[in-house]
Design a protein around this motif. Sequence first.
Motif, PDB file in Angstrom:
ATOM      1  N   ALA A  73       3.707   6.351  -5.208  1.00  0.00           N
ATOM      2  CA  ALA A  73       4.082   7.208  -6.099  1.00  0.00           C
ATOM      3  C   ALA A  73       2.600   7.766  -6.720  1.00  0.00           C
ATOM      4  O   ALA A  73       2.860   8.280  -8.184  1.00  0.00           O
ATOM      5  CB  ALA A  73       3.400   5.259  -7.131  1.00  0.00           C
ATOM      6  N   GLY A  74       1.925   8.517  -6.095  1.00  0.00           N
ATOM      7  CA  GLY A  74       0.806   9.906  -5.635  1.00  0.00           C
ATOM      8  C   GLY A  74      -0.223   9.295  -5.809  1.00  0.00           C
ATOM      9  O   GLY A  74      -1.302   9.855  -7.101  1.00  0.00           O
ATOM     10  N   TRP A  75      -0.674   8.288  -5.376  1.00  0.00           N
ATOM     11  CA  TRP A  75      -1.543   7.593  -4.814  1.00  0.00           C
ATOM     12  C   TRP A  75      -2.412   7.664  -4.269  1.00  0.00           C
ATOM     13  O   TRP A  75      -1.953   7.721  -3.362  1.00  0.00           O
ATOM     14  CB  TRP A  75      -2.092   5.767  -5.795  1.00  0.00           C
ATOM     15  CG  TRP A  75      -1.661   4.987  -7.148  1.00  0.00           C
ATOM     16  CD1 TRP A  75      -0.680   5.559  -7.404  1.00  0.00           C
ATOM     17  CD2 TRP A  75      -2.789   4.445  -8.336  1.00  0.00           C
ATOM     18  NE1 TRP A  75      -0.442   5.264  -8.835  1.00  0.00           N
ATOM     19  CE2 TRP A  75      -1.431   5.050  -9.596  1.00  0.00           C
ATOM     20  CE3 TRP A  75      -3.616   4.372  -8.184  1.00  0.00           C
ATOM     21  CZ2 TRP A  75      -1.942   4.153 -10.660  1.00  0.00           C
ATOM     22  CZ3 TRP A  75      -4.054   3.756  -9.752  1.00  0.00           C
ATOM     23  CH2 TRP A  75      -3.696   2.850 -10.562  1.00  0.00           C
ATOM     24  N   THR A  76      -4.086   7.428  -3.852  1.00  0.00           N
ATOM     25  CA  THR A  76      -4.012   7.333  -3.196  1.00  0.00           C
ATOM     26  C   THR A  76      -4.938   6.005  -2.531  1.00  0.00           C
ATOM     27  O   THR A  76      -5.164   5.637  -4.015  1.00  0.00           O
ATOM     28  CB  THR A  76      -5.750   8.416  -2.409  1.00  0.00           C
ATOM     29  OG1 THR A  76      -5.200   9.510  -2.689  1.00  0.00           O
ATOM     30  CG2 THR A  76      -6.430   8.344  -1.866  1.00  0.00           C
ATOM     31  N   THR A  77      -5.353   6.001  -2.155  1.00  0.00           N
ATOM     32  CA  THR A  77      -5.779   3.666  -1.411  1.00  0.00           C
ATOM     33  C   THR A  77      -6.940   4.556  -0.634  1.00  0.00           C
ATOM     34  O   THR A  77      -7.111   4.750   0.395  1.00  0.00           O
ATOM     35  CB  THR A  77      -4.624   3.557  -0.808  1.00  0.00           C
ATOM     36  OG1 THR A  77      -4.448   3.663   0.000  1.00  0.00           O
ATOM     37  CG2 THR A  77      -3.908   2.905  -2.039  1.00  0.00           C
ATOM     38  N   ASP A  78      -7.803   3.220  -0.500  1.00  0.00           N
ATOM     39  CA  ASP A  78      -8.871   3.364   0.600  1.00  0.00           C
ATOM     40  C   ASP A  78      -9.082   1.433   0.804  1.00  0.00           C
ATOM     41  O   ASP A  78      -9.143   0.471  -0.187  1.00  0.00           O
ATOM     42  CB  ASP A  78     -10.592   3.077  -0.243  1.00  0.00           C
ATOM     43  CG  ASP A  78     -10.964   5.149  -0.866  1.00  0.00           C
ATOM     44  OD1 ASP A  78     -10.418   5.695   0.824  1.00  0.00           O
ATOM     45  OD2 ASP A  78     -11.774   5.263  -0.727  1.00  0.00           O
ATOM     46  N   GLU A  79      -9.408   1.399   1.775  1.00  0.00           N
ATOM     47  CA  GLU A  79      -9.555   0.141   2.294  1.00  0.00           C
ATOM     48  C   GLU A  79     -11.133  -0.419   2.080  1.00  0.00           C
ATOM     49  O   GLU A  79     -12.049   0.024   2.647  1.00  0.00           O
ATOM     50  CB  GLU A  79      -9.242  -0.173   4.193  1.00  0.00           C
ATOM     51  CG  GLU A  79      -7.770  -0.143   3.553  1.00  0.00           C
ATOM     52  CD  GLU A  79      -7.389  -1.037   5.231  1.00  0.00           C
ATOM     53  OE1 GLU A  79      -7.682  -1.739   5.717  1.00  0.00           O
ATOM     54  OE2 GLU A  79      -5.994   0.296   5.940  1.00  0.00           O
ATOM     55  N   VAL A  80     -10.817  -1.517   1.634  1.00  0.00           N
ATOM     56  CA  VAL A  80     -12.768  -1.605   1.520  1.00  0.00           C
ATOM     57  C   VAL A  80     -12.639  -2.457   3.166  1.00  0.00           C
ATOM     58  O   VAL A  80     -11.831  -3.126   3.168  1.00  0.00           O
ATOM     59  CB  VAL A  80     -12.543  -3.561   0.592  1.00  0.00           C
ATOM     60  CG1 VAL A  80     -13.729  -3.908   0.731  1.00  0.00           C
ATOM     61  CG2 VAL A  80     -12.349  -2.822  -0.747  1.00  0.00           C
ATOM     62  N   GLU A  81     -13.787  -2.698   3.384  1.00  0.00           N
ATOM     63  CA  GLU A  81     -13.901  -3.014   5.075  1.00  0.00           C
ATOM     64  C   GLU A  81     -13.189  -5.039   4.779  1.00  0.00           C
ATOM     65  O   GLU A  81     -13.394  -5.326   4.189  1.00  0.00           O
ATOM     66  CB  GLU A  81     -15.347  -3.421   5.125  1.00  0.00           C
ATOM     67  CG  GLU A  81     -15.930  -3.995   6.419  1.00  0.00           C
ATOM     68  CD  GLU A  81     -17.377  -3.620   7.067  1.00  0.00           C
ATOM     69  OE1 GLU A  81     -17.650  -4.520   7.772  1.00  0.00           O
ATOM     70  OE2 GLU A  81     -18.289  -3.003   6.157  1.00  0.00           O
ATOM     71  N   PRO A  82     -13.175  -4.829   6.084  1.00  0.00           N
ATOM     72  CA  PRO A  82     -12.595  -6.491   5.851  1.00  0.00           C
ATOM     73  C   PRO A  82     -12.917  -7.170   5.890  1.00  0.00           C
ATOM     74  O   PRO A  82     -14.287  -7.371   6.932  1.00  0.00           O
ATOM     75  CB  PRO A  82     -11.135  -6.167   7.763  1.00  0.00           C
ATOM     76  CG  PRO A  82     -10.728  -4.876   7.520  1.00  0.00           C
ATOM     77  CD  PRO A  82     -12.092  -4.238   7.461  1.00  0.00           C
ATOM     78  N   ALA A  83     -12.853  -8.783   5.747  1.00  0.00           N
ATOM     79  CA  ALA A  83     -13.422 -10.127   6.054  1.00  0.00           C
ATOM     80  C   ALA A  83     -12.251 -11.039   6.816  1.00  0.00           C
ATOM     81  O   ALA A  83     -11.998 -12.028   5.646  1.00  0.00           O
ATOM     82  CB  ALA A  83     -13.998  -9.841   4.888  1.00  0.00           C
ATOM     83  N   VAL A 121       0.757  -1.137  -0.421  1.00  0.00           N
ATOM     84  CA  VAL A 121      -0.030   0.313  -0.035  1.00  0.00           C
ATOM     85  C   VAL A 121       0.439   1.282  -0.060  1.00  0.00           C
ATOM     86  O   VAL A 121       0.299   2.228  -0.556  1.00  0.00           O
ATOM     87  CB  VAL A 121      -1.225   0.176   0.983  1.00  0.00           C
ATOM     88  CG1 VAL A 121      -1.416   1.459   1.031  1.00  0.00           C
ATOM     89  CG2 VAL A 121      -1.810  -1.579   1.271  1.00  0.00           C
ATOM     90  N   GLU A 122       2.084   1.210   0.689  1.00  0.00           N
ATOM     91  CA  GLU A 122       2.681   1.851   0.990  1.00  0.00           C
ATOM     92  C   GLU A 122       3.322   2.872  -0.766  1.00  0.00           C
ATOM     93  O   GLU A 122       3.829   3.814  -1.024  1.00  0.00           O
ATOM     94  CB  GLU A 122       4.045   1.927   2.086  1.00  0.00           C
ATOM     95  CG  GLU A 122       4.713   3.314   1.539  1.00  0.00           C
ATOM     96  CD  GLU A 122       4.160   4.409   2.466  1.00  0.00           C
ATOM     97  OE1 GLU A 122       4.459   5.988   2.110  1.00  0.00           O
ATOM     98  OE2 GLU A 122       2.915   4.619   2.970  1.00  0.00           O
ATOM     99  N   ALA A 123       3.752   1.244  -1.549  1.00  0.00           N
ATOM    100  CA  ALA A 123       4.338   2.203  -2.456  1.00  0.00           C
ATOM    101  C   ALA A 123       3.772   2.396  -3.644  1.00  0.00           C
ATOM    102  O   ALA A 123       4.240   3.719  -4.523  1.00  0.00           O
ATOM    103  CB  ALA A 123       4.272   0.904  -3.706  1.00  0.00           C
ATOM    104  N   PHE A 124       1.943   2.322  -3.831  1.00  0.00           N
ATOM    105  CA  PHE A 124       1.070   3.073  -4.327  1.00  0.00           C
ATOM    106  C   PHE A 124       0.669   4.947  -3.514  1.00  0.00           C
ATOM    107  O   PHE A 124       1.442   5.348  -4.300  1.00  0.00           O
ATOM    108  CB  PHE A 124      -0.048   2.866  -3.994  1.00  0.00           C
ATOM    109  CG  PHE A 124      -0.877   1.629  -4.936  1.00  0.00           C
ATOM    110  CD1 PHE A 124      -1.347   1.919  -6.276  1.00  0.00           C
ATOM    111  CD2 PHE A 124      -0.398   0.039  -4.589  1.00  0.00           C
ATOM    112  CE1 PHE A 124      -1.833   0.487  -6.919  1.00  0.00           C
ATOM    113  CE2 PHE A 124      -0.370  -1.417  -5.440  1.00  0.00           C
ATOM    114  CZ  PHE A 124      -0.857  -0.993  -6.404  1.00  0.00           C
ATOM    115  N   HIS A 125       1.301   4.609  -1.699  1.00  0.00           N
ATOM    116  CA  HIS A 125       1.405   6.436  -1.777  1.00  0.00           C
ATOM    117  C   HIS A 125       1.988   6.827  -2.454  1.00  0.00           C
ATOM    118  O   HIS A 125       2.620   7.987  -2.648  1.00  0.00           O
ATOM    119  CB  HIS A 125       1.198   5.993  -0.379  1.00  0.00           C
ATOM    120  CG  HIS A 125       0.145   5.430   0.603  1.00  0.00           C
ATOM    121  ND1 HIS A 125      -0.083   5.380   1.718  1.00  0.00           N
ATOM    122  CD2 HIS A 125      -1.407   5.382  -0.104  1.00  0.00           C
ATOM    123  CE1 HIS A 125      -1.483   4.811   1.308  1.00  0.00           C
ATOM    124  NE2 HIS A 125      -1.994   4.981   0.670  1.00  0.00           N
TER     125      HIS A 125
END
Length: 262
Positions: free
Chosen positions: A48-58, A42-46
């Motif tokens: 690179a200038g991306w935003t991430t959203d977490e889908v509710e864990p299951a 996830v940090e690699a996306f950040h």
Amino acid sequence: MEYRHALVRRPSPRMGEGLVTHIERSDDVDPDLAVRQWESYVEAFHRAGWTTDEVEPADELPDSVFVEDTMVVYGDLAVISRPGAAERRGETVAAEAAVAAHGYRIAHIEAPGTLDGGDVLKFGGRVWVGTGGRTNADGVAQLRALLAPLGAQVVGVPVRTVLHLKTAVTALPEGTVVGHRPLVDDPDVWAGHFLEVPEESGAHVVLLDGTTVLMAASAPRSAELFRSRGLDVVTVDISEFEKMEGCVTCLSVRLRSRPGSA
């Protein structure tokens, strides 16, 4: 500005109980290490200038970290999958809610069709869909009908030696399809546009931008091959996910179009 947003889902502590089909089950999946590797991914996306959203864990769904399988996003449409493994169908509910929150139109693959997002490779108006494993012909036909109004050409590709089409091949930023030849059933599908890579995990790239790819640290020779072609390469260790037939593509859903934008 280009829309660069990714949906991700935290790994279940039961990930080691997930499904495997073409490899031997590992008995040493480390759930704590998996979380640390996922956080680095996830940090690699950040970075690179991306935003991430977490889908509710299951936590009750061992394979839920492989969120790419829950949908196919094309333009402003999110087609919610109907996974070929019945055990995974509960994964789509929260994923649908997450992508709908971004304003995407929603459609669904309906029974008797099955489709896993990991079977779908998109590039330049063409959509290749792996068939024969988790995705069936009815699922391909439904996807073709849903994407036709958006101008997409959907092509079925037989998959026999790996779990999903994108376990075998992905595409570089300029459209060259890359794959590890022993695992690609028919490279002639991409005749003149296919590049063989020396490692299995070298076939898996996520496009972070027009010159940068994200890939697994387990494919150093493939990384050097891509660098020799002028690409910037970001590597992450995903060893725990590779034990469960996972790769860098299946750990996220990349959203590249802002619904409603010009």
